[in-house]
Design a protein around this motif. Sequence first.
Motif, PDB file in Angstrom:
ATOM      1  N   LYS A  14       0.832  -1.203   0.000  1.00 52.52           N
ATOM      2  CA  LYS A  14       0.000   0.000   0.000  1.00 52.52           C
ATOM      3  C   LYS A  14       0.869   1.256   0.000  1.00 52.52           C
ATOM      4  CE  LYS A  14      -4.042  -1.904   2.315  1.00 52.52           C
ATOM      5  NZ  LYS A  14      -4.898  -1.819   3.505  1.00 52.52           N
ATOM      6  N   ALA A  15       2.007   1.202   0.698  1.00 56.50           N
ATOM      7  CA  ALA A  15       2.907   2.362   0.747  1.00 56.50           C
ATOM      8  C   ALA A  15       3.446   2.676  -0.649  1.00 56.50           C
ATOM      9  CB  ALA A  15       4.056   2.106   1.714  1.00 56.50           C
ATOM     10  N   SER A  16       3.818   1.642  -1.378  1.00 54.21           N
ATOM     11  CA  SER A  16       4.313   1.844  -2.744  1.00 54.21           C
ATOM     12  C   SER A  16       3.214   2.383  -3.646  1.00 54.21           C
ATOM     13  CB  SER A  16       4.847   0.539  -3.326  1.00 54.21           C
ATOM     14  OG  SER A  16       5.984   0.112  -2.636  1.00 54.21           O
ATOM     15  N   ALA A  17       2.036   1.827  -3.528  1.00 50.72           N
ATOM     16  CA  ALA A  17       0.901   2.286  -4.342  1.00 50.72           C
ATOM     17  C   ALA A  17       0.578   3.747  -4.030  1.00 50.72           C
ATOM     18  CB  ALA A  17      -0.316   1.404  -4.088  1.00 50.72           C
ATOM     19  N   ASP A  18       0.643   4.114  -2.752  1.00 47.86           N
ATOM     20  CA  ASP A  18       0.379   5.501  -2.357  1.00 47.86           C
ATOM     21  C   ASP A  18       1.421   6.439  -2.954  1.00 47.86           C
ATOM     22  OD1 ASP A  18      -1.011   7.576  -0.953  1.00 47.86           O
ATOM     23  OD2 ASP A  18       0.576   7.535   0.563  1.00 47.86           O
ATOM     24  N   ARG A  19       2.698   6.040  -2.923  1.00 43.89           N
ATOM     25  CA  ARG A  19       3.761   6.873  -3.509  1.00 43.89           C
ATOM     26  C   ARG A  19       3.559   7.045  -5.012  1.00 43.89           C
ATOM     27  NH1 ARG A  19       7.005   3.857  -0.054  1.00 43.89           N
ATOM     28  NH2 ARG A  19       7.775   2.563  -1.774  1.00 43.89           N
ATOM     29  N   VAL A  20       3.192   5.966  -5.694  1.00 49.88           N
ATOM     30  CA  VAL A  20       2.969   6.026  -7.142  1.00 49.88           C
ATOM     31  C   VAL A  20       1.787   6.945  -7.459  1.00 49.88           C
ATOM     32  CG1 VAL A  20       2.246   4.691  -9.164  1.00 49.88           C
ATOM     33  CG2 VAL A  20       3.991   3.781  -7.625  1.00 49.88           C
ATOM     34  N   LEU A  21       0.678   6.764  -6.764  1.00 51.95           N
ATOM     35  CA  LEU A  21      -0.508   7.589  -7.014  1.00 51.95           C
ATOM     36  C   LEU A  21      -0.227   9.056  -6.703  1.00 51.95           C
ATOM     37  CD1 LEU A  21      -3.464   7.825  -7.821  1.00 51.95           C
ATOM     38  CD2 LEU A  21      -4.086   7.302  -5.458  1.00 51.95           C
ATOM     39  N   SER A  22       0.426   9.320  -5.573  1.00 53.37           N
ATOM     40  CA  SER A  22       0.756  10.704  -5.207  1.00 53.37           C
ATOM     41  C   SER A  22       1.690  11.334  -6.235  1.00 53.37           C
ATOM     42  CB  SER A  22       1.399  10.749  -3.821  1.00 53.37           C
ATOM     43  OG  SER A  22       0.467  10.359  -2.840  1.00 53.37           O
ATOM     44  N   SER A  23       2.649  10.573  -6.715  1.00 57.15           N
ATOM     45  CA  SER A  23       3.576  11.073  -7.724  1.00 57.15           C
ATOM     46  C   SER A  23       2.838  11.399  -9.023  1.00 57.15           C
ATOM     47  CB  SER A  23       4.678  10.050  -7.992  1.00 57.15           C
ATOM     48  OG  SER A  23       5.520  10.499  -9.030  1.00 57.15           O
ATOM     49  N   ALA A  24       1.926  10.522  -9.427  1.00 61.38           N
ATOM     50  CA  ALA A  24       1.156  10.751 -10.652  1.00 61.38           C
ATOM     51  C   ALA A  24       0.308  12.019 -10.521  1.00 61.38           C
ATOM     52  CB  ALA A  24       0.278   9.551 -10.959  1.00 61.38           C
ATOM     53  N   ILE A  25      -0.356  12.176  -9.402  1.00 69.77           N
ATOM     54  CA  ILE A  25      -1.194  13.361  -9.180  1.00 69.77           C
ATOM     55  C   ILE A  25      -0.342  14.624  -9.160  1.00 69.77           C
ATOM     56  CG2 ILE A  25      -2.666  14.535  -7.484  1.00 69.77           C
ATOM     57  CD1 ILE A  25      -3.749  11.704  -6.756  1.00 69.77           C
TER      58      ILE A  25
END
Length: 93
Positions: free
Chosen positions: A18-29
Amino acid sequence: MNKSELVEKIANDANISKASADRVLSSAIDTIIKAVTKGNDVQLIGFGTFKSGKRAARIGRNPQTGAELKIPAAKTVKFGAGKAFKDAVNKRK
């Protein structure tokens, strides 16, 4: 669906934490926000396009008093859904 639910879904689908997914989503946004802020369009084929727009100054009214208000010009963000996204929402194949 809120951000934490989206992060959980991404993590499960991609088989990552979940931490990796959160970093990816935050980076994309963040990347989309920075690009649109600079005046660039962000086009994601099949999903849609984010772009900046302009809203002209106009006269509005205070709903309580009826008095006229000057509403200043502003920059806006526009999103146009892509064909595949529209078709999915309308359940077309």
